[in-house]
Design an enzyme around this catalytic site. Structure first.
Site, PDB file in Angstrom:
ATOM      1  N   GLY B  32       0.791  -1.223   0.000  1.00  0.00           N
ATOM      2  CA  GLY B  32       0.000   0.000   0.000  1.00  0.00           C
ATOM      3  C   GLY B  32       0.825   1.276   0.000  1.00  0.00           C
ATOM      4  O   GLY B  32       0.289   2.353  -0.248  1.00  0.00           O
ATOM      5  N   CYS B 241     -27.566  -8.372 -17.744  1.00  0.00           N
ATOM      6  CA  CYS B 241     -26.893  -8.179 -19.043  1.00  0.00           C
ATOM      7  C   CYS B 241     -27.781  -8.670 -20.183  1.00  0.00           C
ATOM      8  O   CYS B 241     -28.286  -9.788 -20.157  1.00  0.00           O
ATOM      9  CB  CYS B 241     -25.556  -8.917 -19.043  1.00  0.00           C
ATOM     10  SG  CYS B 241     -24.769  -8.949 -20.666  1.00  0.00           S
ATOM     11  N   CYS B 244     -25.718 -11.861 -21.962  1.00  0.00           N
ATOM     12  CA  CYS B 244     -25.537 -13.163 -21.310  1.00  0.00           C
ATOM     13  C   CYS B 244     -26.487 -13.362 -20.133  1.00  0.00           C
ATOM     14  O   CYS B 244     -26.511 -14.421 -19.525  1.00  0.00           O
ATOM     15  CB  CYS B 244     -24.095 -13.343 -20.853  1.00  0.00           C
ATOM     16  SG  CYS B 244     -23.685 -12.383 -19.383  1.00  0.00           S
ATOM     17  N   CYS B 266     -22.639  -6.518 -19.949  1.00  0.00           N
ATOM     18  CA  CYS B 266     -21.448  -6.730 -19.107  1.00  0.00           C
ATOM     19  C   CYS B 266     -20.309  -5.833 -19.569  1.00  0.00           C
ATOM     20  O   CYS B 266     -20.038  -5.740 -20.769  1.00  0.00           O
ATOM     21  CB  CYS B 266     -20.960  -8.171 -19.244  1.00  0.00           C
ATOM     22  SG  CYS B 266     -21.916  -9.363 -18.325  1.00  0.00           S
ATOM     23  N   CYS B 272     -18.517 -12.156 -20.271  1.00  0.00           N
ATOM     24  CA  CYS B 272     -19.777 -12.239 -21.000  1.00  0.00           C
ATOM     25  C   CYS B 272     -19.687 -13.337 -22.071  1.00  0.00           C
ATOM     26  O   CYS B 272     -20.576 -14.171 -22.197  1.00  0.00           O
ATOM     27  CB  CYS B 272     -20.064 -10.877 -21.628  1.00  0.00           C
ATOM     28  SG  CYS B 272     -21.752 -10.640 -22.167  1.00  0.00           S
TER      29      CYS B 272
END
Lengths: 212, 289, 364
Positions: B32, B241, B244, B266, B272
């Site tokens: 980090g 979606c 899909c 998507c 997808c």
């Protein structure tokens, strides 16, 4: 035999050995192993690198040097290593590295475990600049997955057992204690023959079994 | 291998790669923390992924399979341009399949398919400093990180709660890494934040023109900032979606006519495609039966 | 059925072909050669070299040609090329006192050792379009040459220094940091500030220095000296141990004399601002000198009241390649983040509407 003067140290052409056969690809491969061991502390990787090493360094240490060092970084050698003309010549020739006298000026330090009694003297970086610390490469007589230390922290799913041989008890205590100084701290690589392991400052250590 | 003439493997010279590699190792050791590095000028504009590219160029090897996505998609022009760059300068294999990739360079998304240990996700980061819009000075934010003085961010988020009833940050939502450093996840939607937590893959972040590299090692705790009475939550869609049928992935809104009709698809094109392939395989099986 | 936008690969190829076509322009007009750009647009070339940080007029001209004359794009091209160059060594500091002077002026003294040399300058041209240039014929120029040997030209500011009227030149650091290889850290030392300014966008620095002279900064400068000419670049190869000349470059240098400072204990002294640029880019050298001085506010104990004196503000935003990259990256797709914002704003509006509805009901 020619000796080129370079700062305090000299390159003795007669002591030179070959480096990587394919520096670009081998540096990358070794770096990926360094990345793997650093991001998964305690994991041991076996390096395939050079056929020859300078006196004093094992295969893994030499590969690390060839992969990471250059004129932009400073290196300190523990006394027995600093006494190896072959090592100095090859480090300077292959890595153009700047060797320093004082450990706290070093970006990297090579040490034999037997000579390393304390972390004092190396740079821990600071809270504002933790990345300016010295990275230690400690050559140890043995590395294995047998329980001795239990590691936990970033990079470790639960815990990981590891045995790093040849570290004195005070040094182990200091390593464990130094975790409190995070983000300041010292990242260690342990090398033994062609094996390599990392112990970054973020890893917590518990001693599960004292080394015999 | 089709490496571009006159340039080194993966474009960068070896000295630059070593400098970046040393920075990456430090970044992984201090999860980090933004490690300053001598960012180089790349042949692409700053803000277009030069940081991610410098990291990729320093990490990539001949055995890798590279996937590049922008907005989750493999076929956006910027993703294509970067994928081509590495295919040309490193001659590496490229793939659109998340499961097959060893390296994934991304802008603004984390793939929907969970990543595995051994994979590396490389994020392009425009502004790496989570505190930048609270304190523009680097000299000040550096101190704030050193002292773990993150109260100002909590105040900012709480001001949202007071004004809107929610934390109004919807992307580049700040996280705490391993309980120590506050970090920008890069401008991914907050929908993706939970995927960062204890991810088995290594996550590397490159900010080219701000010259910072940071990292999250595998299995590291990454927690999105929140409050007890206002816990972190992700976006939800009412629909699914259109291609899909997924009701659990991040959806892009597409306007389909002048009257403002819209549909959702998507954002992760590979996910997808994979779902669609599974569905058609299942249908074929049914027919065969 | 909606089909996701595909064919990015072909679109990119076609865009490049179109770009090449537009760059070439009308094929009935003779193609511009790199040599023509290098010779006839030298000030454009100088700017590209200065901000591109590479002294190579031919490559800078090539970059300008490739970039259809866009200076920022040309600078970017040269920078990206520069990154790939190996570094052989560092030159000795340039001895500009030994410059073969082509132009030298001082705004502070009417006459001085070495004299004033006006040289080639637009300064006193009346800005009237010269329609003769439209006629494309060669215009012979009558040049009056002066064969007298040049007198030595000591630096104007050193003349002041002898009297102790100006602060001594700030001391150089032993090994200047290289901002193209190391990240800048604030507060930045002088060598870093100067490198940054010289690579900085000319327009940005020009406007900032203008602001600093208009009250947004406590700046009251005099152009102590501006000199242009050719300077030898020397390098000391490790194996030789003595300097050899590796190049001869055109350079413009500006030293500004600024308001004095002092205290009850320290006698009053003028202060300095230094600027330099490749070629004959006098505007750039002057703006660097002005901003160099403005950014010394803190070290000279002046109040830092304006952005022009704030080194983190100025130095973080000088670079045209960075600035252009970041502004232009808005052209990249952001639809995922935008979708996140849409979802959030719709939700907030829905909640407000529901709340208002409830209030209305309550009122009814």
């Amino acid at each position: 035999m020619t000796a080129l003067t370079k700062g305090l140290h000299t390159v003795d052409a007669g002591l030179l050995i070959g480096g990587f056969d394919d520096p670009v690809q081998q540096s990358q491969q070794l770096f990926r192993q360094l990345l793997t061991v650093t991001s998964e502390p305690g994991r041991i990787e076996t390096v395939t690198a050079t056929s020859q090493q300078p006196d004093g360094l094992n295969v893994a240490s030499w590969a690390l040097a060839l992969s990471l060092f250059d004129a932009d970084c400073t290196v300190w050698l523990s006394p027995s290593l600093a006494a190896q003309p072959s090592l100095i010549s090859n480090l300077m020739f292959h890595c153009q590295t700047r060797l320093v006298e004082h450990a706290d000026e070093a970006d990297f330090a090579f040490c034999n475990a037997a000579e390393l009694n304390s972390l004092q003297g190396f740079s821990f970086g600071s809270a504002e600049y933790p990345a300016t610390s010295t990275s230690l490469i400690v050559q140890v007589p043995g590395l294995s997955g047998e329980p001795c230390w239990t590691l936990s922290g970033p990079g470790i799913e639960t815990t990981r057992s590891v045995r790093v041989c040849g570290l004195s008890e005070p040094l182990q205590a200091e390593l464990i204690d130094s975790r409190h100084r995070f983000p300041s701290g010292i990242d260690c690589f342990f090398s033994c023959a062609d094996q390599l392991m990392a112990l970054p400052r973020s890893t917590q250590i518990t001693i599960t079994e004292k080394e015999a | 291998m089709s490496q571009a003439d006159g340039y080194n493997f993966a474009y960068l010279d070896e000295q630059t790669k070593r400098m970046i590699r040393r920075a990456i190792l430090k970044a992984v050791a201090i999860p980090g923390y933004q490690v300053p590095f001598g960012g180089r000028e790349m042949p692409l504009p700053h803000g277009w992924g030069t940081g991610g590219m410098q990291v990729t160029a320093s990490v990539i090897g001949t055995d890798d399979r590279l996937k590049v996505i922008d907005q989750g998609a493999d076929d956006t022009t910027n993703a294509i341009s970067i994928r081509r760059f590495f295919a040309r300068t490193a001659g590496v294999e490229t793939t659109e399949k998340t499961a097959d990739a060893t390296l994934i360079q991304t802008r603004h998304r984390i793939p929907e398919r969970p990543l595995k240990n051994g994979q590396i996700l490389i994020y392009q980061v425009p502004v790496p400093e989570p505190l930048r819009f609270i304190e523009p000075r680097d000299s000040e934010t550096r101190k704030m990180h050193a002292l773990r003085e993150y109260g100002a961010m909590q105040v900012k988020l709480y001001e949202d709660v007071a004004r809107f009833g929610h934390i109004a940050t919807s992307y580049d939502y700040p996280v705490m890494v391993n309980g120590r450093y506050m970090m920008c996840p890069s401008p991914i939607p907050k929908f993706d934040n939970p995927k960062m937590d204890r991810m088995p893959a290594l996550q590397l972040f490159g900010a080219g023109f701000e010259k910072r590299i940071y990292a999250v090692p595998p299995y590291t705790e990454v927690k999105s900032l929140d409050f007890d009475d206002h816990p972190f939550e992700v976006q939800q869609w009412e629909g699914s979606c259109e291609i899909c049928g997924s009701d659990h992935s991040f959806l892009d809104e597409v306007i389909t006519d002048d009257a403002g009709s819209k549909m959702f698809v998507c954002s992760d094109t590979d996910y997808c495609r994979e779902r669609l392939a599974e569905q058609s395989a299942a249908t074929t099986e049914e027919v065969a039966l | 059925m909606y089909v996701a936008v595909k064919g990015g690969e072909r679109a990119i190829d076609n865009a490049h072909a179109l770009l090449a076509e537009r760059r070439r322009g009308d094929r009935k007009v003779t193609e511009l050669s790199v040599a023509q750009i290098q010779n006839q647009l030298p000030l454009a070339v100088d700017r590209v070299m200065t901000e591109g940080s590479v002294y190579d007029p031919e490559l800078a001209a090539l970059a300008l040609k490739q970039a259809s004359g866009d200076a920022v794009e040309a600078i970017f091209l040269l920078r990206a090329y520069r990154t790939t160059l190996p570094r052989f060594g560092y030159s000795e500091p340039l001895d500009t006192e030994a410059m073969q002077i082509e132009r030298r002026i001082s705004g502070t003294f009417k006459d001085l050792p070495g004299g004033q040399t006006l040289g080639a300058t637009y300064d006193y041209t009346h800005r009237l379009l010269d329609f003769k240039l439209l006629a494309e014929g060669e215009q012979p120029t009558e040049l009056e040459t002066d064969d007298r040997p040049l007198e030595p030209c000591p630096r104007v500011l050193e003349l002041l220094n002898k009297e102790g009227l100006i602060e001594p030149s700030p001391k150089a650091d032993a090994r200047p940091r290289d901002i193209t290889r190391e990240p800048v850290d604030y507060p930045a030392e002088r060598a870093v500030r100067l490198q940054n300014l010289v690579r900085g966008d000319e327009g940005f620095l020009l406007s900032l220095s203008y602001a600093s002279m208009r009250g947004y900064g406590d700046s009251h400068p005099f152009a102590g000296e501006i000199r242009s000419g050719r300077v030898a670049v020397e390098l000391v190869p490790e194996e030789l141990g003595f300097p050899i000349v590796v190049a001869d470059i055109a350079l413009t240098e500006c030293e500004m004399v600024n308001q004095f400072h002092g205290s009850k204990t320290e006698p009053a002294q003028f202060t300095r601002g230094y600027g330099v640029s490749f070629g004959y880019n006098e505007r750039k050298a002057m703006t660097v000198a002005l901003m160099e001085r403005a950014l010394r506010a803190e070290e000279l104990g002046e109040a830092v009241n304006y952005p022009t004196q704030d080194q983190e503000f100025v130095l973080s935003h000088t670079d045209c390649v960075s600035a252009n990259g970041f502004v232009s990256h808005l052209k990249l797709p952001h639809y995922v983040d935008f979708q996140s914002e849409l979802e959030m704003i719709r939700r907030l509006r829905r909640e407000t509407a529901e709340r208002d509805g409830q209030t209305e009901e309550a009122e009814v």
